[in-house]
Enzyme design. Structure first.
Site, PDB file in Angstrom:
ATOM      1  N   TYR A   1     -13.100  13.268  -5.841  1.00 36.59           N
ATOM      2  CA  TYR A   1     -12.509  12.360  -6.731  1.00 36.59           C
ATOM      3  C   TYR A   1     -11.561  13.320  -7.730  1.00 36.59           C
ATOM      4  CZ  TYR A   1     -10.820   9.238 -10.375  1.00 36.59           C
ATOM      5  OH  TYR A   1     -10.063   8.957 -11.571  1.00 36.59           O
TER       6      TYR A   1
ATOM      7  N   ASP B   1       0.664  -1.312   0.055  1.00 33.88           N
ATOM      8  CA  ASP B   1       0.033   0.130  -0.050  1.00 33.88           C
ATOM      9  C   ASP B   1       1.055   1.167   0.049  1.00 33.88           C
ATOM     10  OD1 ASP B   1      -3.183   0.611   1.040  1.00 33.88           O
ATOM     11  OD2 ASP B   1      -1.920   2.160   1.018  1.00 33.88           O
TER      12      ASP B   1
ATOM     13  N   PHE C   1     -29.612   5.694 -16.495  1.00 33.12           N
ATOM     14  CA  PHE C   1     -29.538   6.904 -15.235  1.00 33.12           C
ATOM     15  C   PHE C   1     -29.766   8.225 -16.103  1.00 33.12           C
ATOM     16  CE2 PHE C   1     -26.459   4.263 -12.801  1.00 33.12           C
ATOM     17  CZ  PHE C   1     -27.411   3.555 -12.111  1.00 33.12           C
TER      18      PHE C   1
HETATM   19  N1  UFG Z   1     -24.717   4.615 -16.602  1.00 32.94           N
HETATM   20  C1  UFG Z   1     -26.085   4.168 -16.773  1.00 32.94           C
HETATM   21  N2  UFG Z   1     -26.510   2.978 -15.984  1.00 32.94           N
HETATM   22  C2  UFG Z   1     -25.262   2.285 -15.295  1.00 32.94           C
HETATM   23  C3  UFG Z   1     -24.295   2.534 -15.251  1.00 32.94           C
HETATM   24  C4  UFG Z   1     -23.923   3.750 -15.805  1.00 32.94           C
HETATM   25  O1  UFG Z   1     -26.996   4.677 -17.207  1.00 32.94           O
HETATM   26  O2  UFG Z   1     -25.874   1.162 -14.806  1.00 32.94           O
HETATM   27  C5  UFG Z   1     -24.414   5.670 -17.456  1.00 32.94           C
HETATM   28  C6  UFG Z   1     -23.805   6.706 -16.541  1.00 32.94           C
HETATM   29  O3  UFG Z   1     -24.991   7.575 -15.742  1.00 32.94           O
HETATM   30  C7  UFG Z   1     -23.062   7.514 -17.420  1.00 32.94           C
HETATM   31  C8  UFG Z   1     -22.410   6.575 -18.566  1.00 32.94           C
HETATM   32  O4  UFG Z   1     -23.393   5.468 -18.211  1.00 32.94           O
HETATM   33  O5  UFG Z   1     -23.709   8.433 -17.864  1.00 32.94           O
HETATM   34  C9  UFG Z   1     -21.139   5.992 -18.220  1.00 32.94           C
HETATM   35  O6  UFG Z   1     -20.953   5.782 -16.879  1.00 32.94           O
HETATM   36  P1  UFG Z   1     -19.738   5.087 -16.199  1.00 32.94           P
HETATM   37  O7  UFG Z   1     -19.885   4.879 -14.888  1.00 32.94           O
HETATM   38  O8  UFG Z   1     -19.351   3.823 -17.140  1.00 32.94           O
HETATM   39  O9  UFG Z   1     -18.607   6.195 -16.129  1.00 32.94           O
HETATM   40  P2  UFG Z   1     -18.594   7.505 -15.890  1.00 32.94           P
HETATM   41  O10 UFG Z   1     -18.702   8.338 -17.105  1.00 32.94           O
HETATM   42  O11 UFG Z   1     -19.405   7.953 -14.906  1.00 32.94           O
HETATM   43  O12 UFG Z   1     -17.115   7.434 -15.119  1.00 32.94           O
HETATM   44  C10 UFG Z   1     -15.853   7.509 -15.833  1.00 32.94           C
HETATM   45  C11 UFG Z   1     -14.741   7.027 -14.936  1.00 32.94           C
HETATM   46  C12 UFG Z   1     -14.665   7.658 -13.661  1.00 32.94           C
HETATM   47  C13 UFG Z   1     -13.908   9.101 -13.936  1.00 32.94           C
HETATM   48  C14 UFG Z   1     -15.405   9.511 -14.901  1.00 32.94           C
HETATM   49  C15 UFG Z   1     -14.957  11.098 -15.314  1.00 32.94           C
HETATM   50  O13 UFG Z   1     -15.141   5.623 -14.882  1.00 32.94           O
HETATM   51  O14 UFG Z   1     -13.671   6.954 -12.979  1.00 32.94           O
HETATM   52  O15 UFG Z   1     -15.477   8.778 -16.173  1.00 32.94           O
HETATM   53  O16 UFG Z   1     -16.074  11.840 -15.598  1.00 32.94           O
HETATM   54  F1  UFG Z   1     -14.032   9.744 -12.698  1.00 32.94           F
END
Ligand code: UFG
Length: 335
Positions: A140, A50, A207
């Site tokens: 984050y 770690d 979402f």
């Molecule tokens: N989404 C859904 N349903 C789900 C999961 C995700 O609709 O079950 C949507 C989210 O709302 C988002 C898109 O799919 O609009 C992508 O979501 P992710 O969780 O796959 O990715 P994010 O864009 O939220 O996050 C990514 C990285 C993070 C980083 C972020 C930067 O995983 O580590 O981009 O904005 F911080």
């Protein structure tokens, strides 16, 4: 030269190690295995360690002739960081500072840093350029932006050279090498869509369907993890040539909505993927698309995977042949 990869057992870290195997660099990996998987580390000397453990870190740096560090070890969930900021500042900043201190003590003056699109928050301009204002909307994102600022200060004061890579949405897998995405809990869209196709989950929740986008769902910039990983090698080479410290976006310049991703996955898998509208997820910006012109121009980075379906197919191959992900063995060289 030995290159230390922190967080090398994680999803992105393991693909970085895989790309490093194609270079003459020798590899040393550390990971605390809280999220990572020992089996994902395909090469190098592995230490379960770690970053909070200064003594172990010091021993590793004493035992190896490390010339550069690729620093990926961090917590990386926006939502979790809103609920538990202390964890993010502790692990991403305090523990990350330990690493920098030990690097300075051992005169290791090169770092490639794993940063994120989350530093931009909800950006005003699309596609986002590196010179756009960073206004992170989560602990984050702030922890990553602060670390970039610390790196800039360390460069000014001590001559530490760094390249910070702001990742957009990493996805896909190097399934031929036997590595892929296995998070617990899984929160990312593409693996969740594929787990739904595999009937490991019920319906996928979309979402938010009322965003001001072409189909009401959020748009993201999806980039294959191996393309992302290769950029780290280019960044290392730049640092070896004693280039200036810099910050680069890593995305494709193109965006896909949640509905488009689901549709592409239906075509790739040939399976039904049930999805239903759900509440917006707090903290989700409507559109995140990167301009990656800077890294293309300056480092000659090019994507190999340009087609979303092709990217999803690599993830599908990995998920369908590893439906349970990695095993659970947690071994590592204890020192
Ligand atoms: N989404 C859904 N349903 C789900 C999961 C995700 O609709 O079950 C949507 C989210 O709302 C988002 C898109 O799919 O609009 C992508 O979501 P992710 O969780 O796959 O990715 P994010 O864009 O939220 O996050 C990514 C990285 C993070 C980083 C972020 C930067 O995983 O580590 O981009 O904005 F911080």
């Amino acid at each position: 030269m030995e290159v230390l990869v922190t967080g090398g057992a994680g999803y992105i870290g393991s693909h970085v190690v895989r790309e490093l195997m194609k270079t003459p660099y020798d590899i040393v990996v550390i990971d605390n295995l809280q999220k990572g998987h020992r089996e994902a580390v395909l090469a190098g000397e592995f230490y379960r360690c770690d970053l909070a453990d200064r003594q172990k870190l010091d021993e590793i740096f004493s035992d190896h002739d490390i010339g550069a560090v690729i620093h990926l070890a961090a917590d990386s969930l926006v939502g979790e960081s809103m609920e538990n900021p202390q964890k993010y500042y502790q692990n991403n900043l305090t523990a990350g500072l330990n690493l920098l201190e030990i690097m300075l003590e051992h005169n290791v003056m090169k770092m490639v840093f794993s940063s994120t699109a989350a530093v931009y928050g909800s950006p005003d301009n699309i596609p986002i350029e590196e010179s756009d204002t960073a206004k992170p909307a989560s602990p984050y994102g702030r922890s990553k932006l602060f670390y970039e600022e610390i790196l800039a200060d360390f460069d000014n004061a001590y001559g530490l050279g760094f390249v910070s890579l702001r990742y957009f949405n990493a996805c896909g897998a190097d399934y031929e090498a036997g590595i892929g995405e296995d998070h617990d809990p899984e929160t990312h869209l593409i693996p969740l869509v594929l787990k739904t196709a595999l009937r490991q989950r019920d319906k996928l929740k979309i979402f938010g369907t009322d965003y001001k986008t072409r189909d009401g769902t959020c748009i993201r910039d999806y980039i294959h993890v191996s393309d992302l990983a290769r950029a780290h090698i280019l960044a290392l080479e730049k640092l070896e040539e004693e280039g200036e410290s810099s910050i680069y976006n890593l995305g494709s310049g193109d965006g896909f909505s949640v509905k488009e991703v689901i549709e592409a996955a239906r075509e790739v898998t040939g399976r039904e993927i049930e999805a239903e509208p759900a509440e917006r997820r707090p903290g989700d910006p409507p559109v995140l698309i990167a301009s990656s012109e800077k890294i293309r121009k300056e480092l000659g980075w090019e994507r190999e995977y340009k087609d979303l379906k092709n990217i999803i197919e690599t993830a599908w191959r990995w998920h369908s042949s590893n439906p349970e992900g990695y095993g659970e063995s947690k071994t590592g060289k204890e020192i």
